[in-house]
Write an enzyme that holds these catalytic residues in place. Structure first.
Site, PDB file in Angstrom:
ATOM      1  N   CYS A  16       0.834  -1.206   0.000  1.00  0.00           N
ATOM      2  CA  CYS A  16       0.000   0.000   0.000  1.00  0.00           C
ATOM      3  C   CYS A  16       0.865   1.251   0.000  1.00  0.00           C
ATOM      4  O   CYS A  16       1.826   1.351   0.773  1.00  0.00           O
ATOM      5  CB  CYS A  16      -0.912   0.002   1.224  1.00  0.00           C
ATOM      6  SG  CYS A  16      -1.941   1.487   1.356  1.00  0.00           S
ATOM      7  N   CYS A  22      -2.939  -0.058   8.833  1.00  0.00           N
ATOM      8  CA  CYS A  22      -2.150  -1.295   8.891  1.00  0.00           C
ATOM      9  C   CYS A  22      -0.766  -0.980   9.466  1.00  0.00           C
ATOM     10  O   CYS A  22      -0.200   0.053   9.157  1.00  0.00           O
ATOM     11  CB  CYS A  22      -1.977  -1.898   7.503  1.00  0.00           C
ATOM     12  SG  CYS A  22      -3.518  -2.233   6.627  1.00  0.00           S
ATOM     13  N   GLN A  49     -19.012  -8.379  13.823  1.00  0.00           N
ATOM     14  CA  GLN A  49     -17.609  -8.695  13.562  1.00  0.00           C
ATOM     15  C   GLN A  49     -17.178  -8.099  12.228  1.00  0.00           C
ATOM     16  O   GLN A  49     -17.823  -8.310  11.203  1.00  0.00           O
ATOM     17  CB  GLN A  49     -17.392 -10.213  13.557  1.00  0.00           C
ATOM     18  CG  GLN A  49     -17.548 -10.861  14.917  1.00  0.00           C
ATOM     19  CD  GLN A  49     -16.439 -10.498  15.893  1.00  0.00           C
ATOM     20  OE1 GLN A  49     -15.402  -9.930  15.516  1.00  0.00           O
ATOM     21  NE2 GLN A  49     -16.651 -10.801  17.158  1.00  0.00           N
ATOM     22  N   TYR A  73     -22.326  -9.966  27.178  1.00  0.00           N
ATOM     23  CA  TYR A  73     -21.880  -8.966  26.205  1.00  0.00           C
ATOM     24  C   TYR A  73     -22.366  -9.421  24.829  1.00  0.00           C
ATOM     25  O   TYR A  73     -21.600  -9.446  23.853  1.00  0.00           O
ATOM     26  CB  TYR A  73     -20.355  -8.815  26.193  1.00  0.00           C
ATOM     27  CG  TYR A  73     -19.721  -8.428  27.499  1.00  0.00           C
ATOM     28  CD1 TYR A  73     -19.646  -7.089  27.894  1.00  0.00           C
ATOM     29  CD2 TYR A  73     -19.169  -9.377  28.336  1.00  0.00           C
ATOM     30  CE1 TYR A  73     -19.042  -6.726  29.099  1.00  0.00           C
ATOM     31  CE2 TYR A  73     -18.570  -9.029  29.544  1.00  0.00           C
ATOM     32  CZ  TYR A  73     -18.514  -7.703  29.916  1.00  0.00           C
ATOM     33  OH  TYR A  73     -17.912  -7.354  31.101  1.00  0.00           O
ATOM     34  N   GLU A 117     -26.985  -7.801  27.572  1.00  0.00           N
ATOM     35  CA  GLU A 117     -26.206  -6.725  26.944  1.00  0.00           C
ATOM     36  C   GLU A 117     -26.646  -5.382  27.525  1.00  0.00           C
ATOM     37  O   GLU A 117     -27.837  -5.168  27.781  1.00  0.00           O
ATOM     38  CB  GLU A 117     -26.426  -6.759  25.426  1.00  0.00           C
ATOM     39  CG  GLU A 117     -25.961  -5.554  24.652  1.00  0.00           C
ATOM     40  CD  GLU A 117     -24.467  -5.333  24.722  1.00  0.00           C
ATOM     41  OE1 GLU A 117     -24.062  -4.210  25.073  1.00  0.00           O
ATOM     42  OE2 GLU A 117     -23.709  -6.293  24.432  1.00  0.00           O
ATOM     43  N   CYS A 135     -10.704  -9.944  22.386  1.00  0.00           N
ATOM     44  CA  CYS A 135      -9.963  -9.197  21.366  1.00  0.00           C
ATOM     45  C   CYS A 135      -8.703  -8.573  21.972  1.00  0.00           C
ATOM     46  O   CYS A 135      -8.038  -7.771  21.328  1.00  0.00           O
ATOM     47  CB  CYS A 135     -10.846  -8.117  20.734  1.00  0.00           C
ATOM     48  SG  CYS A 135     -11.497  -6.927  21.927  1.00  0.00           S
TER      49      CYS A 135
END
Length: 466
Positions: free
Chosen positions: A73, A82, A298, A327, A348, A424
Site C-alpha cells: 500500500c 495497517c 464482527q 456482552y 447486553e 480481542c
C-alpha cells in the site's frame, strides 16, 4: 533543567515484544522500540529511560531485517490502518501466536494446555465489511511535502487520521482493506465536494459540513452507505445524496446522519434513511443477521465465522444445555450456537443492540432464545435463574478492557460447568483468567487472526469448573 536526550547507536532488535514493538538488550537493559522488527539495526532515541528498561523510537535504520518485504500500500506507515505490511503474513501469524502465549503466561500465570496454532485468514486484503472515512480541512504532510509550496496543510481531504494525530487526515487514494466500490465512493464524494464547494470538517474549531463516510459491504452483496454531516442544510444534503444514489446504483441502503456534536460517535444519534430499507443482511454459515447503521458486528465476516465456529466447538453443546451469552451485542454468537443448545439467554448493556438481537433471533426462526438489557451483575440473581434456568455454558465476549472484576466474581458464584471466553485483547483476558483460576482451569486455547497486517489478535479460551 531539561533532560538530556539519550540516543543509543546501532541497536540490533532481537525479538518481537507486542503491540508493534520489538526489543533489544543494551548493557543489561531491555529496550522497546516502535515500528521495528527483529533483525533491524537502528539508532534509538529514548523516550522513557528507567533503571531496568527503556522505550524509544527509531531515529535511523542502519540495516533492515531479512524478514522484511515490500509493503503493497502506498499509504503504509502514514495512515493508522495497517502496521505490519512489511512482514510476510506467515511471520505476522508467528508473532501473534507468540503474543498470545506471552500474555497468558506472563500476565495470567495459570496452568495452560498446549496453545493451538493460530487460525489465519485465507483473505488477507479486502477483508473488512465496515470502514469509516473522515473528511477534514487539515491534510497530514509527509516529510518530503513539508517544504513544498505546492502542497498545503490547509486542504480538504478524505481518508484516515494520520497515526498519532486527531486533527490531521491522510488523503487516501486506494485502501486495500475493503472491497470496491469503497474507494470509488469516497473519491467520488470528495470530487463532488470540491466541485460544489462543500466545506470539510475542522475538528479543532468544530466547523464545516462534510464529516464522515461509513461504508458496510456484506458477503450477501448488499451495501450500506451513511454520510455524516456537521449540520442540516437541505439545499446541500439533497443534491449530494441524489448524486451518490445515481452514481452508485449498487448501494442498497443510503443514509445520512446530522452530527452537531464535537465528537464523531454515532451512539446517541439517529441515522435517517434516504433510500433502501435502512439496513443490510449479512450471513454467517446459513444464519442471517440484520445490520443497522449503529449495529456492532464482527468486522471480518469470514474470520468472524471461523471465530464463532471455535466458540461453538469449545462450548461442547449436545442439545440439552442452557447457554448464557454475555456482552451479547446483536446476539450473533448466541444465535450461531443456538441449534446445538436447549436455550440461549443473552445479556447486553446497550438497548439498541438487544433490540437487534431479538430481531435477529426472529429472522433465524429461533424459539429458544431470550435477550435482556442490563448489567449481568444486577440481572443474574436467583429469581432470574428460577425463571430462565442456570447456565450450563457461559460465553463471554467483552470489549478490549476485559471483564469487570465484579463480573468475574459473579461468574465464580454462578459456577457454570463451562465458560468460553472470546477476547480481542489477550492481555486483559490473561488478567481475567488469573481471577477465574480460583474455580476454573483453562482447558483449550485457540488464537484467531481477524485483522491481517494489523497488531490485533482474537483469542478463544475454554475453561472448566474445577
Amino acid at each position: 533543567m531539561r533532560r538530556k536526550k539519550v540516543v543509543l547507536h546501532n541497536v540490533v532488535m532481537e525479538n518481537y515484544a507486542a503491540e508493534g514493538k520489538s526489543l533489544a538488550r543494551v548493557e543489561g537493559k531491555v529496550i522497546f522500540v516502535e515500528n521495528t522488527i527483529p533483525g533491524d539495526e537502528v539508532d534509538v532515541l529514548l523516550q522513557k529511560n528507567k533503571k531496568d528498561w527503556g522505550e524509544g523510537i527509531a531515529l535511523q535504520f542502519h540495516k533492515y531485517s531479512d524478514l522484511r518485504v515490500e509493503p503493497f500500500c502506498q499509504h503504509f506507515g502514514v495512515c493508522g490502518g495497517c502496521q505490519w505490511q512489511m512482514l510476510p503474513y506467515e511471520q505476522q501469524l508467528k508473532f501473534k501466536q507468540q503474543q498470545v502465549t506471552d500474555n497468558l503466561k506472563r500476565i495470567g500465570k495459570v496452568e495452560l494446555p498446549e496453545i493451538m496454532p493460530i487460525a489465519g485468514a485465507e483473505q488477507t486484503t479486502r477483508y473488512r465489511n465496515k470502514i469509516e472515512y473522515t473528511f477534514s480541512n487539515k491534510r497530514f504532510l509527509l516529510p518530503e511535502e513539508l517544504n513544498n509550496p505546492a502542497v498545503l496543510a490547509d486542504e480538504n481531504v478524505a481518508g484516515f487520521h494520520a497515526r498519532g494525530f486527531f486533527d490531521k487526515v491522510v488523503p487516501i487514494i486506494e485502501c486495500h482493506l475493503q472491497n470496491e466500490p469503497t474507494n470509488y465512493i469516497r473519491l467520488a464524494v470528495w470530487e463532488y465536494a470540491k466541485e460544489h464547494g462543500l466545506s470539510h470538517y475542522d475538528i479543532r474549531n468544530h466547523t464545516g459540513y462534510l464529516r464522515n463516510l461509513l461504508i458496510r459491504i456484506a458477503e450477501t452483496g448488499e451495501i450500506m452507505v451513511n454520510i455524516v454531516v456537521g449540520y442540516e442544510d437541505k439545499k446541500l444534503r439533497l443534491p449530494l445524496l441524489e448524486f451518490i444514489e445515481n452514481k452508485f446504483p449498487e448501494i442498497t441502503t443510503l443514509l445520512y446522519t446530522i452530527n452537531t456534536k464535537k465528537n464523531d460517535s454515532l451512539f446517541d444519534l439517529e441515522p435517517k434513511v434516504f433510500s433502501g430499507k435502512g439496513y443490510i443482511i449479512e450471513k454467517l454459515e446459513d444464519f442471517e443477521f440484520k445490520i443497522s447503521p449503529k449495529s456492532f458486528f464482527q468486522t471480518n465476516t469470514r474470520q468472524g465465522e471461523k471465530l464463532y465456529q471455535v466458540a461453538r466447538d469449545f462450548a461442547e453443546l449436545t442439545g440439552i444445555q442452557t447457554v448464557y451469552d454475555l456482552y451479547c451485542g446483536t446476539g450473533s454468537i448466541g444465535i450461531f450456537v443456538s441449534r446445538m443448545a436447549k436455550k440461549i439467554v443473552g445479556v447486553e448493556m446497550v438497548e439498541d443492540a438487544v433490540k437487534d438481537a431479538k430481531e435477529n433471533a426472529q429472522l433465524n426462526g429461533l424459539k429458544n432464545s431470550a435477550f435482556f438489557t442490563g448489567d449481568v451483575i444486577e440481572i443474574c440473581d436467583d429469581s432470574f435463574f428460577d425463571t430462565h434456568g442456570r447456565p450450563d455454558v457461559v460465553i463471554t465476549d467483552p470489549p478490549r478492557a476485559g471483564m469487570h472484576e465484579k463480573l468475574v466474581k459473579k461468574l465464580i458464584d454462578i459456577a457454570a460447568p463451562t465458560i468460553v471466553y472470546v477476547s480481542c485483547n489477550p492481555a486483559t483476558q490473561a488478567r481475567d483468567l488469573a481471577l477465574l483460576d480460583e474455580k476454573y482451569r483453562v482447558t483449550k486455547i485457540q488464537p484467531v487472526d481477524m485483522f491481517p497486517h494489523t497488531l490485533h489478535i482474537e483469542n478463544v479460551v475454554q475453561l472448566k469448573l474445577r
